[in-house]
Write an enzyme that holds these catalytic residues in place. Structure first.
Site, PDB file in Angstrom:
ATOM      1  N   GLU A 170      57.537  39.226  67.755  1.00  0.00           N
ATOM      2  CA  GLU A 170      58.271  39.708  66.591  1.00  0.00           C
ATOM      3  C   GLU A 170      58.718  38.488  65.789  1.00  0.00           C
ATOM      4  O   GLU A 170      59.456  37.651  66.300  1.00  0.00           O
ATOM      5  CB  GLU A 170      59.487  40.530  67.028  1.00  0.00           C
ATOM      6  CG  GLU A 170      60.425  40.923  65.898  1.00  0.00           C
ATOM      7  CD  GLU A 170      61.744  41.473  66.401  1.00  0.00           C
ATOM      8  OE1 GLU A 170      62.778  41.178  65.774  1.00  0.00           O
ATOM      9  OE2 GLU A 170      61.747  42.181  67.429  1.00  0.00           O
ATOM     10  N   LYS A 221      65.893  50.063  69.111  1.00  0.00           N
ATOM     11  CA  LYS A 221      66.348  48.761  69.591  1.00  0.00           C
ATOM     12  C   LYS A 221      67.851  48.855  69.844  1.00  0.00           C
ATOM     13  O   LYS A 221      68.625  49.074  68.911  1.00  0.00           O
ATOM     14  CB  LYS A 221      66.054  47.674  68.551  1.00  0.00           C
ATOM     15  CG  LYS A 221      66.551  46.293  68.953  1.00  0.00           C
ATOM     16  CD  LYS A 221      66.115  45.226  67.976  1.00  0.00           C
ATOM     17  CE  LYS A 221      66.979  45.184  66.734  1.00  0.00           C
ATOM     18  NZ  LYS A 221      66.738  43.960  65.933  1.00  0.00           N
TER      19      LYS A 221
END
Length: 200
Positions: A37, A124
């Site tokens: 990421e 998340k």
């Protein structure tokens, strides 16, 4: 998401300049980490995403995506996953329309459930240091449909406990990218997650 689940780890790349970010991303890819990421807080992040995606090694996602314009930009740059620090319905819509996984940041069970109901592929848990593996295990007993990726304060040493508690994967940042022997740390982390899963 199936590949993210198999990996169990999302390696987060954040740096003060694009060259350092590219170097970190390359080291993690070469060490065998399947999912990256690239945070948009990194200057030149779109070019870093393009470079990492062009290597065609694993999955490359974009983090700290704050609005639909940024979501469109990172997808055009090659991001296969869009990660946000907080839930934004417009970002989720852009991801869904482009067949790209979206993992919005959430803190409360209500936020998590609403995000999943609206089409998020996972949530998340951010910042994870405000939670604990024990709290996550309790949450998943009540809401097993949640797909959670704790991020923020998760380290290679604490990651297995989160996986054992039921996390689909964990996000790990500086503790992966700031070490000298990246391959050894990545191998150890992936191995410890695999061991927890096989024992469960």
């Amino acid at each position: 998401m199936s590949r993210i689940r198999r990996s169990g780890v999302v390696g987060i790349v954040r740096a003060g300049d694009p060259d350092t970010a590219r170097e970190k991303a390359t080291r993690l890819q070469d060490a065998g980490l399947p999912v990256l990421e690239i945070s948009l807080t990194t200057p030149g992040a779109l070019e870093v995403i393009r470079a990492a995606a062009a290597r065609q090694v694993g999955i490359v996602g974009a983090g700290t995506v704050l609005n639909s314009r940024q979501a469109t930009q990172v997808i055009e740059a090659g991001a296969q996953v869009v990660v946000t620090p907080a839930f934004d319905g417009e970002v989720l819509q852009v991801a869904v329309e482009n067949d790209v996984a979206c993992i919005p940041g959430c803190l409360t069970p209500t936020e998590m459930l609403n995000a999943m109901r609206l089409g998020a592929h996972a949530v998340k848990i951010f910042p994870a240091h405000l939670w604990s593996p024990e709290a996550l295990a309790g949450l998943l007993e009540a809401m097993p449909e949640l797909v959670c990726v704790p991020t923020g304060g998760v380290s290679p040493s604490s990651a297995p406990a989160w996986i054992q508690a039921g996390a689909a994967a964990v996000g790990v940042g500086s503790s992966l990218t700031s070490v000298g022997d990246t391959r050894t740390v990545v191998d150890s982390l992936l191995g410890s997650i695999a061991a927890v899963r096989s024992s469960g």
